[in-house]
Write a protein that holds these residues in place. Structure first.
Motif, PDB file in Angstrom:
ATOM      1  N   GLY A 160      46.159  48.976  40.479  1.00 23.65           N
ATOM      2  CA  GLY A 160      46.094  50.265  39.813  1.00 23.65           C
ATOM      3  C   GLY A 160      44.688  50.801  39.601  1.00 23.65           C
ATOM      4  O   GLY A 160      44.506  52.012  39.411  1.00 23.65           O
ATOM      5  N   GLN A 161      43.686  49.938  39.625  1.00 23.06           N
ATOM      6  CA  GLN A 161      42.303  50.371  39.396  1.00 23.06           C
ATOM      7  C   GLN A 161      41.413  50.104  40.610  1.00 23.06           C
ATOM      8  O   GLN A 161      40.197  50.004  40.488  1.00 23.06           O
ATOM      9  N   ILE A 162      42.010  50.018  41.796  1.00 22.05           N
ATOM     10  CA  ILE A 162      41.245  49.609  42.961  1.00 22.05           C
ATOM     11  C   ILE A 162      40.095  50.569  43.245  1.00 22.05           C
ATOM     12  O   ILE A 162      38.989  50.136  43.606  1.00 22.05           O
ATOM     13  N   ASP A 163      40.298  51.866  43.084  1.00 22.96           N
ATOM     14  CA  ASP A 163      39.212  52.806  43.385  1.00 22.96           C
ATOM     15  C   ASP A 163      38.049  52.643  42.411  1.00 22.96           C
ATOM     16  O   ASP A 163      36.881  52.803  42.785  1.00 22.96           O
ATOM     17  N   ARG A 164      38.367  52.309  41.175  1.00 21.84           N
ATOM     18  CA  ARG A 164      37.301  52.064  40.201  1.00 21.84           C
ATOM     19  C   ARG A 164      36.507  50.832  40.594  1.00 21.84           C
ATOM     20  O   ARG A 164      35.278  50.806  40.482  1.00 21.84           O
ATOM     21  N   LEU A 165      37.190  49.803  41.079  1.00 20.10           N
ATOM     22  CA  LEU A 165      36.510  48.597  41.524  1.00 20.10           C
ATOM     23  C   LEU A 165      35.653  48.883  42.762  1.00 20.10           C
ATOM     24  O   LEU A 165      34.523  48.390  42.872  1.00 20.10           O
ATOM     25  N   LEU A 166      36.167  49.657  43.678  1.00 21.08           N
ATOM     26  CA  LEU A 166      35.410  49.982  44.885  1.00 21.08           C
ATOM     27  C   LEU A 166      34.171  50.809  44.554  1.00 21.08           C
ATOM     28  O   LEU A 166      33.109  50.645  45.175  1.00 21.08           O
ATOM     29  N   ASP A 167      34.290  51.705  43.581  1.00 17.58           N
ATOM     30  CA  ASP A 167      33.111  52.466  43.132  1.00 17.58           C
ATOM     31  C   ASP A 167      32.039  51.524  42.586  1.00 17.58           C
ATOM     32  O   ASP A 167      30.837  51.710  42.836  1.00 17.58           O
ATOM     33  N   ALA A 168      32.464  50.526  41.827  1.00 10.49           N
ATOM     34  CA  ALA A 168      31.509  49.556  41.273  1.00 10.49           C
ATOM     35  C   ALA A 168      30.806  48.795  42.395  1.00 10.49           C
ATOM     36  O   ALA A 168      29.590  48.576  42.352  1.00 10.49           O
ATOM     37  N   ILE A 169      31.566  48.388  43.400  1.00  5.49           N
ATOM     38  CA  ILE A 169      30.972  47.689  44.548  1.00  5.49           C
ATOM     39  C   ILE A 169      29.900  48.559  45.199  1.00  5.49           C
ATOM     40  O   ILE A 169      28.792  48.107  45.491  1.00  5.49           O
TER      41      ILE A 169
ATOM     42  N   ASN B  43      51.962  34.188  39.517  1.00  2.85           N
ATOM     43  CA  ASN B  43      52.414  33.269  38.461  1.00  2.85           C
ATOM     44  C   ASN B  43      51.268  32.492  37.822  1.00  2.85           C
ATOM     45  O   ASN B  43      51.403  31.987  36.711  1.00  2.85           O
ATOM     46  N   LYS B  44      50.132  32.407  38.508  1.00  5.26           N
ATOM     47  CA  LYS B  44      49.016  31.593  38.018  1.00  5.26           C
ATOM     48  C   LYS B  44      47.846  32.423  37.515  1.00  5.26           C
ATOM     49  O   LYS B  44      47.151  32.023  36.574  1.00  5.26           O
ATOM     50  N   PHE B  45      47.597  33.581  38.135  1.00  2.14           N
ATOM     51  CA  PHE B  45      46.397  34.348  37.851  1.00  2.14           C
ATOM     52  C   PHE B  45      46.714  35.786  37.466  1.00  2.14           C
ATOM     53  O   PHE B  45      47.694  36.366  37.932  1.00  2.14           O
ATOM     54  N   GLU B  46      45.818  36.339  36.626  1.00  2.00           N
ATOM     55  CA  GLU B  46      45.893  37.761  36.327  1.00  2.00           C
ATOM     56  C   GLU B  46      45.310  38.565  37.479  1.00  2.00           C
ATOM     57  O   GLU B  46      44.534  38.059  38.294  1.00  2.00           O
ATOM     58  N   CYS B  47      45.665  39.804  37.532  1.00  2.00           N
ATOM     59  CA  CYS B  47      45.086  40.731  38.490  1.00  2.00           C
ATOM     60  C   CYS B  47      43.573  40.840  38.222  1.00  2.00           C
ATOM     61  O   CYS B  47      43.117  40.806  37.072  1.00  2.00           O
ATOM     62  N   THR B  48      42.783  40.957  39.286  1.00  2.00           N
ATOM     63  CA  THR B  48      41.336  41.050  39.134  1.00  2.00           C
ATOM     64  C   THR B  48      40.957  42.315  38.376  1.00  2.00           C
ATOM     65  O   THR B  48      41.375  43.421  38.713  1.00  2.00           O
ATOM     66  N   SER B  49      40.132  42.142  37.354  1.00  2.00           N
ATOM     67  CA  SER B  49      39.708  43.272  36.526  1.00  2.00           C
ATOM     68  C   SER B  49      38.309  43.724  36.913  1.00  2.00           C
ATOM     69  O   SER B  49      37.593  43.036  37.645  1.00  2.00           O
ATOM     70  N   LEU B  50      37.897  44.861  36.397  1.00  2.00           N
ATOM     71  CA  LEU B  50      36.535  45.339  36.616  1.00  2.00           C
ATOM     72  C   LEU B  50      35.534  44.343  36.044  1.00  2.00           C
ATOM     73  O   LEU B  50      34.480  44.102  36.650  1.00  2.00           O
ATOM     74  N   GLU B  51      35.841  43.773  34.889  1.00  2.00           N
ATOM     75  CA  GLU B  51      34.917  42.800  34.293  1.00  2.00           C
ATOM     76  C   GLU B  51      34.760  41.576  35.200  1.00  2.00           C
ATOM     77  O   GLU B  51      33.656  41.046  35.351  1.00  2.00           O
TER      78      GLU B  51
END
Length: 800
Positions: free
Chosen positions: A613-622, A576-584
């Motif tokens: 929905g984009q967790i693997d993309r985020l993990l690749d960035a990490i 209710n307060k925050f958006e889902c964490t994005s790649l940016e």
């Protein structure tokens, strides 16, 4: 361990004939002591750095006063100081290749404490206030404690007396978790130099002392050799400034101090100490998912955020593992097959009320604030207790716990009536203990507690806690722990000795290297802690949470020659307060990590790993960012730009070794509200966008409120681009720099892919964007858009 002896310089005391000065030497250090027991010179790498001529070799504390020496005599390796009160203190001195050591051999029983020095030097370009090393003019000088009872700083009762003599004002150590006051520092940065101050208390007596800002708290005596000043020991050293860290490592080995290794390399120089890691709320049921995602991100440590059902005996939560220590060992063994180590989180000496040290029969070693005097006998059921008036109730507690014999009691309210304190709304037999009658001759104790609704152990019981944790780690093979809440040990009234005792006992008992940290740092634990780390305020966005504190800590780490960490970050789902964490969002944190060359903890709960929905993309960035940081691929120039929290960056992998680092601009949020449209006005808005980079733009479009929009389009001076699609409330239209577009739900799970029509460029500077769309139905949604543009990339090559 054998002490290494000097081979290139002359050992021993040299009596200078004209001044009767005792001279002691080590590599790059020469110290002169006057006939009255004061430093006459300190030469580090050939430079005399002594800041004043009234720095005593040792100062005693007794009766609220400082007692300085008036005479020194020497025999072999023993120095005898005749103090101003006529008493004598004997020190053993030793000269080695790496340092000069001073150890108290005998001291009068009546002394409350001794101070080594304090010693002022006239350099302060870099003051390692906690580690106890000062650099300036190309040289370094350090003072190190050789055991846990020799602490940094000045005993609180003697702070005013000491500081009035040696410095009026000094700089405290500023950290994300608060300030470390000057009187607890090993070296204090003052206006014209730095003051070194190590001390040792006489802890053999029952004392009344200020504890957690409460005066006259009961402090129990310490048992064993640590209770006495005898055995207090320091080392001093000098060297070239760039050799200071290596010299400390040599002293650790030479003097038998903790010297933890990572794969054979000292932890203070090993890159492994700054590795990032994954924090999650996993269990044995979803452990395979955790290992799979950890491998994808390149994490080599996974850390369970809340594995225990109770703190004290540290019993495992059955939702984590069903089979206690054996179940945890099974997880550790499974992870080891993938080259991953496992850690667990707890609060150091905090004691939950469901632990066996509390219920059903409480330990007599629960930590007490002090005794209360009953005015009458208690029966087993009365809920009002009258005691002699006490100052113990001036600070509000959380549990309001009392202990008498083997019963725990809680009170609701404390009210003074003349010389009586009335405790009302008492709960008898609290926390599962048994309510019984008690004679007024029995001592009623008020217990320490903490707002987490926990009690504390006394120093003796605290040893059981560290021993149990060591047992767990030895039986299971766990390899990481955070000593969260380590400051809880200080509720014993035994200051930094208590915290050092807990961690040192654990360190000595574990049979393998354990990566460990805490949110704070004291002088002796510098040798044991792998690094510092601290929690993130989850109530803030990633870019705003603790930014100043994260940067402040990096300065602290640098001057204290300590591995660097940025703290905890959170990848979250939408709420209710925050958006889902994005790649940016994530790449902002990763670029800060790269800029400061600092590791971090990334908290990603199991539900997030499953639903983002984009967790693997985020993990690749990490994985990509961390690999380049660990391999030290970023140039100094790049790091200076990356560490600026106002900048944004995007990393693109071209092949196994080549990466492109793009500067990125993310605009503010632009709004188009259908509720504010005039009758007959078509859906859309005109915006002025300031852009530093000329490029095809990416964007994040979100629909909020009720309703649905269709076919959004953007018109710039550089073209028109439209998206034939439908976006409903809570959904996004995401368009990236490669031309891919998709409609997603609130957690970026793809609903449909979209083929963009046309092309539009944003020029450099201020330019207009005309946004248009259709709405569906009678509802009036709001459209929120952020534009993203990219500058010219720099090529980064990983040669490892």
């Amino acid at each position: 361990m054998k002490r290494l002896l000097l081979s290139v310089i002359t050992l021993g005391m040299v009596m200078m004939s004209n001044a009767q000065v005792l001279t002691f030497k080590s590599t790059d250090l020469e110290v002169g002591i006057s006939p009255t027991g004061y430093y006459s010179s300190i030469k580090a790498a050939g430079q005399d750095i002594l800041g004043r001529n009234d720095c005593a070799l040792l100062t005693a504390c007794a009766g609220g006063k400082l007692i300085t020496p008036k005479k020194i005599s020497s025999a072999s390796n023993m120095l005898t100081l005749t103090m101003a009160d006529g008493n004598k203190v004997t020190l053993q001195i030793a000269e080695t290749v790496n340092c000069i050591t001073l150890e108290v051999v005998s001291v009068p029983d009546g002394y409350d404490a001794v101070l080594f020095g304090p010693v002022k030097v006239n350099i302060h370009e870099v003051v390692g206030d906690v580690v106890g090393v000062v650099q300036g003019r190309g040289v370094a000088f350090g003072m190190q404690s050789m055991n846990i009872k020799t602490n940094a700083g000045i005993p609180t009762e003697y702070v005013d007396a000491a500081q009035n003599v040696y410095y009026d004002k000094g700089n405290s150590a500023e950290l994300s978790v608060g300030s470390v006051p000057t009187y607890r520092l090993a070296a204090v940065d003052v206006s014209d130099g730095a003051v070194f101050q190590l001390s040792c208390r006489n802890r053999s007596r029952l004392m009344k002392r200020e504890v957690v800002h409460l005066k006259d708290m009961t402090v129990l005596p310490v048992k064993g050799p640590d209770a006495f000043i005898k055995g207090a020991k320091i080392a001093i050293f000098g060297c070239q400034a760039d050799k200071a860290l290596a010299r400390i490592g040599n002293i650790e080995v030479e003097q038998g101090l903790p010297h933890p290794l990572f794969d054979g390399e000292w932890g203070k120089t090993a890159r492994a100490a700054m590795r990032s890691y994954l924090i999650s709320d996993f269990s044995e049921k979803d452990f395979d998912l955790i290992l799979d995602k950890a491998k994808k991100a390149g994490f080599r440590y996974v850390y369970q955020s809340g594995p225990f059902d109770s703190w004290g005996h540290f019993t495992w939560d059955k939702s984590f593992v069903a089979n206690s220590d054996e179940g945890v060992k099974a997880l550790v063994d499974r992870a080891a097959k993938d080259g991953i180590k496992v850690g667990v989180h707890t609060l150091t000496n905090f004691t939950t009320t469901n632990d066996a040290y509390v219920t059903p029969v409480p330990s007599s070693h629960l930590l007490k604030q002090g005794p209360l005097t009953l005015l009458r006998d208690l029966d087993a059921s009365q809920t009002e207790i009258r005691v002699k008036k006490s100052d113990l109730f001036t600070l509000a507690m959380t549990l309001n716990g009392l202990m008498i014999d083997k019963e725990l009691i809680t009170y609701g309210k404390a009210t003074d009536e003349g010389d009586v304190t009335v405790l009302s709304d008492c709960k008898r037999g609290a926390f599962g203990t048994t309510a019984t009658a008690h004679s007024k001759k029995s001592v009623l104790y008020k217990l320490w507690d903490y707002p987490y609704k926990t009690f504390f152990p006394d120093l003796e019981l605290q040893d059981n806690y560290s021993a149990r944790l060591a047992e767990i780690f030895n039986k299971t093979g766990l390899a990481q722990i955070s000593f969260d809440g380590l400051e809880g040990c200080m509720y014993t009234g035994q200051d930094d000795y208590a915290t050092a005792r807990f961690v040192n006992d654990f360190y000595k008992k574990v049979n393998h290297n354990v990566l460990n940290d805490a949110s704070n740092l004291n002088h002796f634990l510098w040798h044991i802690h792998s690094r510092m780390n601290w929690g993130e305020p989850w109530g803030e966005e990633m870019r705003t949470g603790q930014v100043e504190n994260r940067i402040k800590n990096q300065i602290f780490f640098r001057r204290n020659l300590f591995p660097r960490m940025l703290g905890w970050f959170l990848i979250r789902l939408a709420d209710n307060k925050f958006e889902c964490t994005s790649l940016e969002d994530l790449e902002w944190a990763l670029s800060e990590s790269a800029g400061f060359d600092a590791g971090y903890a990334m908290t990603i709960n199991v539900k997030t790993l499953q639903r983002h929905g984009q967790i693997d993309r985020l993990l690749d960035a990490i994985k990509n960012w961390d690999m380049l940081r660990e391999h030290q691929c970023f140039t100094e120039s790049q790091m200076q730009k990356l560490k600026d929290p106002k900048t944004e960056w995007h990393l693109v992998k071209k092949d196994a070794q080549t990466f492109m680092l793009y500067p990125m601009n993310i605009t503010k949020r632009y709004h188009c509200s259908f509720a504010e449209m005039q009758p007959g006005q078509s859906g859309g808005s005109d915006w002025v966008v300031s852009n530093p980079y000329a490029s095809q733009f990416a964007f994040r479009l979100k629909v909020e409120g009720d309703g649905t929009i269709k076919n959004p389009s953007f018109t710039t001076d550089g073209g028109v681009i439209s998206f034939p699609c439908t976006i409903s409330s809570g959904q996004y239209l995401l368009f990236d720099s490669t031309g891919n577009a998709m409609v997603t739900d609130k957690n970026y799970n793809t609903i449909t892919t979209v083929n963009a029509v046309g092309k539009a460029i944003l020029p450099v500077g201020d330019s207009h964007i005309a946004f248009a769309c259709d709405k569906q139905g009678d509802d009036n949604p709001e459209v929120i858009v952020r534009f993203i543009t990219y500058g010219t990339p720099e090529t980064i090559v990983d040669h490892q």
